[in-house]
Write an enzyme that holds these catalytic residues in place. Structure first.
Site, PDB file in Angstrom:
ATOM      1  CE  LYS A  84       6.101  -6.853   5.485  1.00  0.00           C
ATOM      2  NZ  LYS A  84       4.969  -6.112   4.929  1.00  0.00           N
ATOM      3  CG  ASP A 128       3.819  -9.376   2.792  1.00  0.00           C
ATOM      4  OD1 ASP A 128       3.797  -9.063   3.991  1.00  0.00           O
ATOM      5  OD2 ASP A 128       4.594  -8.865   1.972  1.00  0.00           O
ATOM      6  CD  GLN A 168       3.569  -0.657   8.397  1.00  0.00           C
ATOM      7  OE1 GLN A 168       3.874  -0.358   7.258  1.00  0.00           O
ATOM      8  NE2 GLN A 168       4.310  -1.466   9.146  1.00  0.00           N
ATOM      9  NE  ARG A 211       6.685   3.475   5.334  1.00  0.00           N
ATOM     10  CZ  ARG A 211       6.708   2.201   5.686  1.00  0.00           C
ATOM     11  NH1 ARG A 211       7.220   1.310   4.882  1.00  0.00           N
ATOM     12  NH2 ARG A 211       6.237   1.800   6.845  1.00  0.00           N
TER      13      ARG A 211
END
Length: 667
Positions: free
Chosen positions: A34, A211, A242, A604
């Site tokens: 991203k 963002d 998220q 992660r």
DNA sequence: GCATTCTGTATTTTT
DNA sequence: TACAGAATGC
């Protein structure tokens, strides 16, 4: 930018980069490149000749903003000029700096953080003789946030605080101060009332990019929509899976709302994950699957299967710590994994303590992001409060903080007297004091009046200097000497000289940071106001860490968002911790958010993921029996292997094993 | 009136 | 455990 650099992108990413005009929604799954896409997109726009000053890129943290800035620099090989990359809050503060006079504030306004806000609520509550135990300042503060940002309305359940809120607002105005919510709300108010101001901003920012869109609040979205409606060139990037900041007003449904607000929106999904092994990604997918409120998507990874996720059940938190420390040591020694490629994630800040102890024991270098930020430390806050008062003398909250620190004999009684005078005239304390300073028949005893006078003279002297001088660090340093602040610290902590030493060092560091900031040639506006606004909006993660390499990263899941590591440890994966017991109160939405948190933690990891869940944990004073997080049972057996000490346990036995272990440690 | 000591209580995440 | 507020002492 050379064209062949675009070859690094997959077709969806490329399309996202080249779609510049019109509304664009990019759904970007975890690890889907991203940031890279965004950076390329911005570079592409600049390359295409769009003036940098017409571009506004909004991020969630200062750190993300800084990183984006650096990466664009690197990619374009150009010096960036006029491009705006900032957080919502600092963008808001910049708007206010330019136009807050429309609302009757002065542009040397103070920004109140959570601590200041709470202090103000207590102060006002005290004046209005609310009984102290009827006020949970923290709760009231979040109520005020919700009211102010329009998330809830006044009703019978909170009506008792209505007058308090009114007074709170009135005080902010008198103190020439704004809170965090105001940084978004007041610009909206200005734009609503003064369309010419709005028009200026619409003309200026013809291209907008947001963002972490899933973490925007309703009013942040409102603000950005106001500006974007001029040109309709708005690109938002987000991943509803998220979204982990709803407690702060974030509303991931803004993504759906965006589709309604901009019907001609083009939509691009980034679904290829470049980060994690197949195994890790499957675990993540299997967990998040259970959320009902989400946009359908299918993340896939082209990487190897990789090793299985490991589940461990240490018997208590110190065992967990040493398990993690030992494993890290061996990963480092045998597999050559650098320390900074390892992340240890926890749900709450308080959990870092045990792990820290283990790291110290095993001599593992680590860095913590979290806990109290540097700027929140008492001694630093004191110094900043002095600066704030010098910048904006009407700032009572900061004034109260420093008036008797170091002690000047100005205690409760004296302040009450001044408070009464100030209130009767609707003034700040400082103005009230200035007014009675030379007055005859003052209601204050001579001795008090004398030290008050001395104090005011001191502040005024240095205020003058700080506002005109180019060298704030030096000025401040001599100011600190002149109030014998170091002496005061040593005296306060005379039983702990080490602590005193540490605090004094902190102040020296603070001055050094201020000096660096002032002398930075890229700094366009090294003024006192600018500095203060900036550091108020800085968070714990934003401080430049001079050596980030070679250290294990220990942090909360929240602050790990946007980061990735070769190896991730998720510690404290117990029921009640994740999902956190306090988050579950009302609504099923909360459990979904906790699940997203778990999902963020898993995603992660690039190659290895360890999840540990203690059987018992020290909690407050006692020892608490723990059960593994329910999210763990969402992970299918074939993707995870459980361990008994160092030995793997057959998956079918894992549950029995766990029950047996529990039995064993029950005594 | 002010400072120190003591007690008790509350511990999610952060711009 | 860590901090805030109350109680007590100077």
């Amino acid at each position: 930018m050379k064209l062949d650099e675009l070859k690094d992108l997959n077709p969806q990413q490329l399309k996202a980069v080249k779609t510049i005009n019109g509304p664009l929604l990019i759904i970007a799954g975890a690890g889907s490149g991203k940031t890279r896409t965004l950076v390329y997109r911005l570079a592409w726009m600049i390359e295409k000749g769009i003036p940098q000053k017409s571009i506004l890129a909004l991020t969630f943290t200062n750190k993300a903003a800084r990183e984006m800035w650096l990466r664009i620099c690197k990619l374009t090989g150009k010096k960036l000029k006029g491009l705006t990359v900032s957080t919502f809050h600092s963008f808001g503060s910049k708007i206010l700096k330019n136009c807050i006079h429309h609302l009757g504030y002065k542009n040397n306004f103070s920004i109140y953080d959570q601590v200041d806000k709470t202090a103000l609520i207590k102060e006002v509550a005290g004046e209005m003789s609310f009984s102290p135990d009827s006020i949970d300042a923290y709760k009231v503060s979040s109520l005020f946030s919700k009211i102010k940002t329009g998330l809830i309305e006044w009703d019978h359940s909170n009506d008792q605080y209505r007058s308090l809120y009114r007074e709170y607002q009135a005080h902010l105005k008198v103190y020439n101060a704004v809170d965090f919510d105001d940084l978004i709300i007041l610009p909206i108010e200005i734009f609503g009332k003064y369309t010419d101001v709005l028009e200026t901003y619409r003309n200026k920012y013809s291209y907008i990019m947001v963002d972490e869109f899933q973490d925007t609040s309703n009013c942040q979205y409102e603000l950005i929509k106001l500006i974007a409606k001029g040109n309709n060139n708005i690109c938002v990037v987000g991943d509803d899976d998220q979204s982990i900041y709803s407690w702060r007003g974030a509303n991931y449904q803004n993504i759906m709302q965006f589709e309604r607000d901009f019907p001609d929106v083009r939509e691009i999904k980034l679904e290829q994950n470049y980060r994690s092994t197949k195994n890790i990604l499957s675990v993540a997918n299997r967990v998040i699957m259970h959320n009902r409120n989400r946009k359908e998507k299918s993340l896939w990874s082209g990487l190897d299967r990789g090793s299985l996720v490991e589940g461990h059940y240490p018997k208590n938190e110190s065992d967990e710590g040493s398990f993690i420390a030992r494993t890290i040591k061996s990963l480092h020694a045998r597999e050559d994994i650098p320390f900074h490629e390892i992340g240890v994630l926890v749900r709450t800040n308080s959990l870092t303590r045990y792990i820290e102890e283990a790291f110290l024991e095993e001599n593992i270098p680590y860095r913590i992001s979290g806990g109290t930020s540097f700027f929140q430390r008492k001694e630093i806050k004191d110094i900043i409060s002095y600066m704030r008062v010098m910048a904006n003398p009407d700032d009572d909250i900061n004034f109260l903080r420093i008036i008797n620190r170091p002690r000047r004999g100005l205690g409760k009684k004296a302040l009450e007297t001044i408070r009464t005078i100030a209130d009767s005239k609707g003034m700040s304390l400082y103005s009230a004091m200035s007014a009675i300073r030379y007055a005859y028949g003052s209601p204050l005893p001579e001795k008090i009046k004398h030290s008050l006078n001395e104090f005011l003279t001191l502040i005024e002297y240095y205020r003058e200097k700080l506002l005109s001088n180019r060298n704030m660090a030096d000025t401040l340093s001599s100011f600190i000497d002149s109030i014998d602040y170091q002496e005061y610290i040593s005296l306060e902590h005379r039983s702990k000289p080490k602590l005193a030493r540490y605090k004094i060092d902190n102040i020296k560091n603070f001055l050094r940071m201020l000096e660096d900031w002032e002398k930075d040639p890229d700094n366009m506006d090294p003024s006192l106001y600018n500095y203060l606004n900036r550091i108020t909006l800085i968070t714990r993660d934003d401080i430049d860490d001079n050596d980030e390499t070679g250290k294990v990263n220990l942090m909360t899941i929240h602050s790990a968002k946007g980061l990735e590591f070769e190896v991730v440890f998720l510690a404290g994966a117990e029921d009640g911790i994740i999902p956190h017991a306090r988050s579950l109160g009302d609504g099923e939405d909360n459990i979904e958010e906790e699940r997203r948190l778990f999902y963020v933690a898993i995603t992660r990891a690039r190659k290895k993921l360890f999840i540990s869940s203690c059987l018992k944990r020290r909690y407050m004073k006692g020892l608490m029996e723990c059960s593994p997080s329910p999210f763990l049972s969402d992970i299918p057996d074939e993707l995870i292997s459980f361990f008994k000490g160092e030995e793997p346990v057959d998956s079918s036995e894992a549950n029995d094993y766990f029950a047996a272990l529990k039995e064993q440690f029950k005594r």
